[in-house]
Design a protein around this motif. Sequence first.
Motif, short mmCIF file in Angstrom:
data_model
loop_
_atom_site.label_atom_id
_atom_site.label_comp_id
_atom_site.label_asym_id
_atom_site.label_seq_id
_atom_site.Cartn_x
_atom_site.Cartn_y
_atom_site.Cartn_z
N VAL A 101 -20.11 21.79 -85.92
CA VAL A 101 -19.55 20.92 -86.96
C VAL A 101 -20.05 19.50 -86.75
N ALA A 102 -20.50 18.89 -87.83
CA ALA A 102 -20.96 17.49 -87.80
C ALA A 102 -20.64 16.85 -89.13
N MET A 103 -20.65 15.53 -89.15
CA MET A 103 -20.49 14.80 -90.40
C MET A 103 -21.80 14.81 -91.19
N ASP A 127 -18.23 12.61 -80.55
CA ASP A 127 -16.81 12.26 -80.51
C ASP A 127 -16.29 11.86 -81.88
N TRP A 128 -17.14 11.22 -82.68
CA TRP A 128 -16.73 10.84 -84.03
C TRP A 128 -16.26 12.05 -84.82
N THR A 129 -16.84 13.20 -84.53
CA THR A 129 -16.45 14.43 -85.21
C THR A 129 -15.27 15.09 -84.51
N ALA A 130 -15.32 15.16 -83.19
CA ALA A 130 -14.32 15.91 -82.43
C ALA A 130 -12.93 15.30 -82.53
N ALA A 131 -12.82 13.97 -82.40
CA ALA A 131 -11.51 13.32 -82.36
C ALA A 131 -10.69 13.57 -83.64
#
Length: 223
Positions: A151-153, A211-215
């Motif tokens: 998963v990514a932005m 981290d931008w995606t995970a958080a």
Amino acid sequence: GTFVRGERPSGALSFGLLIPDLGETEILEPIWQGIMASPLAREHALLWGSSTAAASSKGEHAWELCRQYIDRKVSGVFFAPLERTPAKDEVNERITRALDEARIPIVLLDRTAVPYPQRGRHDLVGIDNRRAGYVVTDHLLGLGARRVAFVAMGNAAATVEAREAGYREALHARSVPLDPSLAHRLDPTDAAAVRALLEAHRPDGVVCANDWTAAPLMPSVLA
């Protein structure tokens, strides 16, 4: 081996810091702090430019900083290429071309200024993103996961493409079939989109691009 030896320039030099995402991520601040902490930097200056209120987007802000550094005739620019915006590739190419034409050396921070898998010709300080994607995915596979999602932005940097390549490579190394439907670009704060992914594909593990995606993904999973 061989090495290059050059004369150190005399006098104080000024370097521009061009980081559109400064303050939004934890990884870039330690880099510029390390730059300034170097004993070699003591006689030199690191500049933060400021844009006008008319700069309504990150792309315009980055371009204004680029023009300021060119006008100031700085000795070099540390540039973290723009990401997470549809026009990122065009803006990054415009900035690097302008600095090249002004004969101002560029050091890229964290990511390339060109789409994956292109490398570009500018020096880059970053990590092996493909190996990072491999290691994270292999960790989940080693724990027994077999349906691992990535998963990514959207409009992410080339580093994300490299990490996804490492994700695919790890699946292949473990003889786990690659299911293209498990790789997604989405807004991790969109709980409905995250729920649709989980319900449709039933992954037993998720590799997040960063981290931008995970958080923000974690609370969306629990929503």
